[in-house]
Design a protein around this motif. Structure first.
Motif, PDB file in Angstrom:
ATOM      1  N   LYS A  36       1.189  -1.622   0.289  1.00 47.51           N
ATOM      2  CA  LYS A  36      -0.153   0.271   0.130  1.00 47.51           C
ATOM      3  C   LYS A  36       0.772   0.933  -0.177  1.00 47.51           C
ATOM      4  CE  LYS A  36      -4.098  -0.504   0.542  1.00 47.51           C
ATOM      5  NZ  LYS A  36      -4.967   0.336  -0.631  1.00 47.51           N
ATOM      6  N   THR A  37       0.241   2.164  -0.738  1.00 52.32           N
ATOM      7  CA  THR A  37       1.298   3.284  -0.925  1.00 52.32           C
ATOM      8  C   THR A  37       0.658   4.772  -0.053  1.00 52.32           C
ATOM      9  OG1 THR A  37       0.019   3.526  -2.830  1.00 52.32           O
ATOM     10  CG2 THR A  37       2.173   3.072  -3.271  1.00 52.32           C
ATOM     11  N   LYS A  38       1.533   5.759   0.348  1.00 51.55           N
ATOM     12  CA  LYS A  38       1.112   6.658   1.120  1.00 51.55           C
ATOM     13  C   LYS A  38       1.732   8.086   0.424  1.00 51.55           C
ATOM     14  CE  LYS A  38       4.305   5.668   4.086  1.00 51.55           C
ATOM     15  NZ  LYS A  38       5.253   5.384   5.240  1.00 51.55           N
ATOM     16  N   LYS A  39      -0.294   8.267   0.615  1.00 45.61           N
ATOM     17  CA  LYS A  39      -0.135  10.248   0.254  1.00 45.61           C
ATOM     18  C   LYS A  39      -0.556  11.205   0.651  1.00 45.61           C
ATOM     19  CE  LYS A  39      -0.959   7.918  -4.787  1.00 45.61           C
ATOM     20  NZ  LYS A  39       0.644   8.206  -5.225  1.00 45.61           N
ATOM     21  N   CYS A  43       4.480   4.044 -10.340  1.00 40.54           N
ATOM     22  CA  CYS A  43       3.470   4.807  -9.079  1.00 40.54           C
ATOM     23  C   CYS A  43       1.699   4.403  -8.833  1.00 40.54           C
ATOM     24  CB  CYS A  43       3.122   6.271 -10.614  1.00 40.54           C
ATOM     25  SG  CYS A  43       2.483   5.443 -11.906  1.00 40.54           S
ATOM     26  N   SER A  44       1.244   4.948  -8.142  1.00 41.63           N
ATOM     27  CA  SER A  44       0.140   4.450  -7.619  1.00 41.63           C
ATOM     28  C   SER A  44      -0.598   5.870  -7.845  1.00 41.63           C
ATOM     29  CB  SER A  44       0.612   3.748  -5.895  1.00 41.63           C
ATOM     30  OG  SER A  44       0.255   5.235  -5.836  1.00 41.63           O
ATOM     31  N   LYS A 104      -2.830   1.692  -4.021  1.00 37.88           N
ATOM     32  CA  LYS A 104      -1.206   0.061  -4.891  1.00 37.88           C
ATOM     33  C   LYS A 104      -0.775   0.463  -6.386  1.00 37.88           C
ATOM     34  CE  LYS A 104      -5.029  -2.457  -5.363  1.00 37.88           C
ATOM     35  NZ  LYS A 104      -5.782  -4.138  -5.662  1.00 37.88           N
ATOM     36  N   PRO A 105       0.449  -0.054  -6.027  1.00 36.23           N
ATOM     37  CA  PRO A 105       1.225   0.062  -7.225  1.00 36.23           C
ATOM     38  C   PRO A 105       0.195   0.291  -8.585  1.00 36.23           C
ATOM     39  CG  PRO A 105       2.850  -0.609  -5.417  1.00 36.23           C
ATOM     40  CD  PRO A 105       1.110  -1.120  -5.590  1.00 36.23           C
ATOM     41  N   GLU A 129       4.429   9.389  -9.357  1.00 36.03           N
ATOM     42  CA  GLU A 129       5.505   9.144  -7.639  1.00 36.03           C
ATOM     43  C   GLU A 129       5.974   7.883  -8.975  1.00 36.03           C
ATOM     44  OE1 GLU A 129       3.072   6.418  -5.685  1.00 36.03           O
ATOM     45  OE2 GLU A 129       2.632   7.459  -7.387  1.00 36.03           O
TER      46      GLU A 129
END
Length: 587
Positions: A6-9, A202-203, A209-210, A308
């Motif tokens: 999981k990605t963070k933004k 990127c996500s 998610k990627p 990103e």
């Protein structure tokens, strides 16, 4: 056991990210930017548009900042239409930007060569031309990795937008007529070549998610701005070796000799440090110096990103005296400042009387006799469409996962946005509204909400389908088959895809064939829909064996084999939901 990444933004609600970004951008640059129009997606230059000047409109999906709104300002773009993340702006967004940019002598639209952008800008141009505004187009196609030189018109537009926009904006600012501005933009497009390399995915804000996977020690040469696969995946190499690969691809096409002049852009994709970008530029300069090629101007930084994503692209534009002068012409935008304008140069636009916008509401229908045979009443049809929205939203992650393998990973998100808009529009329908009227309402809602290729395709499908059954109050088996057949034909006409191209058409065509066969045999509306559902499912599954020939996944070639097309999957979900809703209504 693999744990899902999981990605963070730093965002609030994902559905509000674009309006909030625009609010922040305009708030940060009030001397350069303003917002015009009802959609809130047309970012306009404070001192750009003026009477007697060709309007320059750029646009595309968000996630590529500073492109596209970052290039709005005096001497460059007059307005930008801002789409959702990785999705084209809708015709409504584009038309508002064009009206704001129009100085009475025509508008030039500039955008990347992607199916969704081409469809949406074309639809907007049709609307504008009907209103008396002259419109020309240039679809930037600079990515050498996305198609061979003999099929340049199929290439993607990536960071080369930067140079093409700059040249067109300068030509318009100097007062050139529309045909000349278009010709100069085309010349810039023809003189520009780019290629990129990606190191990490990127996500999307909506998924966290990627949107693709790549090994820790791998890189993808030629990857597109949305995560589209490139020429090949290989082990990560030193910067000089990677830059040489990129330069070799560009130099093989640009006719450069000792004494030639170029402009250079080394562009970061969103998560690449300035250190790395300058190391790449160092090698680009070494290569050009060795060939005796003069670098007239250069830019190093983030100019066309991919959220990103880690990676970079190299762009070269071969210069002649005309292109060089236009590149040097002053401009002032949030993302690019060249030279300076004298205070006296800034001429405020004389505001012409604003024409009252034509109402988009359908004119009241004249009373007419409608066929009443059939189980599908307007009320039931409305419930069927609402169920489609529910099931599309429920399958959002699956559809995005399918798209992440062969596309840019946003199909489920895009469909959710469109069908939520449809569901909202359905709440406003009147008790006596016909199925044709409901379809018109759905088309407008989907098109206004979705700028990706799905927007124009589904809007055209709904409009054609509604028109096909305009003589019916209710739908029986034959009427249901008519509705499905017209929807399918609308998608084929708008998207120019045919069976075997690995698109949604590969599910629609067998679905319609099965529906028509059932109707010929006297099947009821539910019989027709069940046949269509099964035909669509078979067509969807069959796409796994096909090699993609249309859309972003067409660049994959043989690598697309073995994967179901996400558009075909959403078509199956749509047909399945329609059948289930009708079964429930008739139970």
């Amino acid at each position: 056991m693999n744990q899902e990444v999981k990605t963070k933004k730093l965002i609030n609600a994902p559905e509000n990210i674009i309006p909030e970004m625009i609010e922040g951008m305009v708030g940060a640059h009030p001397d350069m930017l303003r917002v015009e129009g009802e959609t809130g997606r047309a970012v306009v230059a404070v001192d750009g548009p003026r009477d007697g000047k060709v309007g320059i409109v750029v646009g595309g999906g968000s996630g590529h900042e500073p492109a596209f709104a970052g290039y709005v300002g005096r001497g460059l773009a007059d307005a930008a239409a801002v789409g959702n993340v990785f999705a084209s702006p809708s015709p409504a967004h584009i038309a508002e930007a064009a009206r704001a940019a129009d100085g009475g002598v025509g508008v030039l639209m500039l955008y990347g060569n992607y199916t969704g952008d081409v469809l949406n800008f074309t639809m907007a141009a049709e609307e504008l031309e009907q209103a008396g505004i002259s419109v020309r187009h240039v679809a930037v196609a600079d990515d050498v990795a996305s198609a061979p030189a003999g099929r340049k018109s199929e290439r993607r537009g990536i960071a080369g937008d930067f140079f093409v926009f700059k040249v067109a904006g300068a030509a318009a600012d100097l007062g050139e007529p529309l045909a000349r501005v278009e010709a100069l933009a085309l010349a810039a497009n023809d003189a520009t070549r780019s290629i990129g390399v990606a190191l990490s995915p990127c996500s999307l804000p909506q998924t966290g998610k990627p949107n693709f996977t790549i090994g820790d020690e791998d890189m993808e040469i030629g990857m597109g701005l949305h995560g589209e696969p490139g020429i090949r995946r290989q082990k990560l190499a030193p910067a000089d070796a990677v830059t040489d690969e990129l330069m070799d691809a560009i130099l093989a096409e640009l006719d450069l000799t000792a004494g030639s002049r170029v402009a250079v852009l080394v562009n970061g994709l969103g998560a690449t440090s300035q250190i790395e970008l300058y190391v790449i530029f160092r090698r680009v300069k070494q290569r050009l110096d060795a060939l005796g090629i003069d670098i007239h101007a250069s830019w190093v930084g983030e100019y066309a990103t991919s959220l990103e994503m880690a990676g970079a692209s190299v762009t070269l534009m071969k210069l002649d005296d005309t292109l060089q002068a236009l590149l040097d012409h002053p401009c002032r935008t949030p993302a690019l400042v060249v030279g300076a304008f004298e205070k006296s140069d800034v001429s405020a636009r004389s505001r012409k009387a604003v024409k009252a916008a034509e109402s988009t509401a359908a004119a009241p229908e004249k009373p007419r006799e409608l066929l009443t045979e059939g189980d599908v009443t307007p009320t039931i049809f409305r419930a069927m469409m609402h169920t489609v929205g529910e099931q599309i939203i429920a399958e959002k992650n699956w559809l995005s996962e399918l798209d992440g393998v062969i596309g840019d990973g946003d199909h489920g998100v895009t469909m959710e946005i469109g069908w939520k808009a449809v569901q909202h529009a359905l709440e406003d329908t009147q008790a006596d509204e016909t199925i044709e009227g409901i379809c018109k309402r759905m088309a407008k809602a989907f098109l206004d909400a979705v700028g990706a290729s799905s927007g124009p395709l589904y809007a055209t499908a709904f409009l054609r389908a509604g028109t096909a059954v305009s003589h019916r109050l209710n739908l029986d088996g034959a009427g249901m088959a008519e509705w499905l057949g017209a929807a399918c034909q609308g998608i084929r006409d708008r998207g120019r895809a045919e069976p075997g191209d690995k698109t949604m058409i590969d599910a629609w065509v067998p679905a319609v064939e099965a529906a028509q066969e059932s109707a010929k045999g006297g099947g009821s509306a539910i019989d027709v829909l069940l046949a269509a559902r099964d035909g669509g499912e078979a067509g969807m599954k069959a796409t796994a064996a096909l090699e993609s020939r249309r859309g972003r996944s067409a660049k994959l070639g043989a690598r697309s084999v073995g994967h179901i097309d996400p558009g075909a999957a959403s078509t199956y979900v749509t047909l399945r939901a329609m059948a289930a809703a009708l079964q429930k209504a008739l139970a």
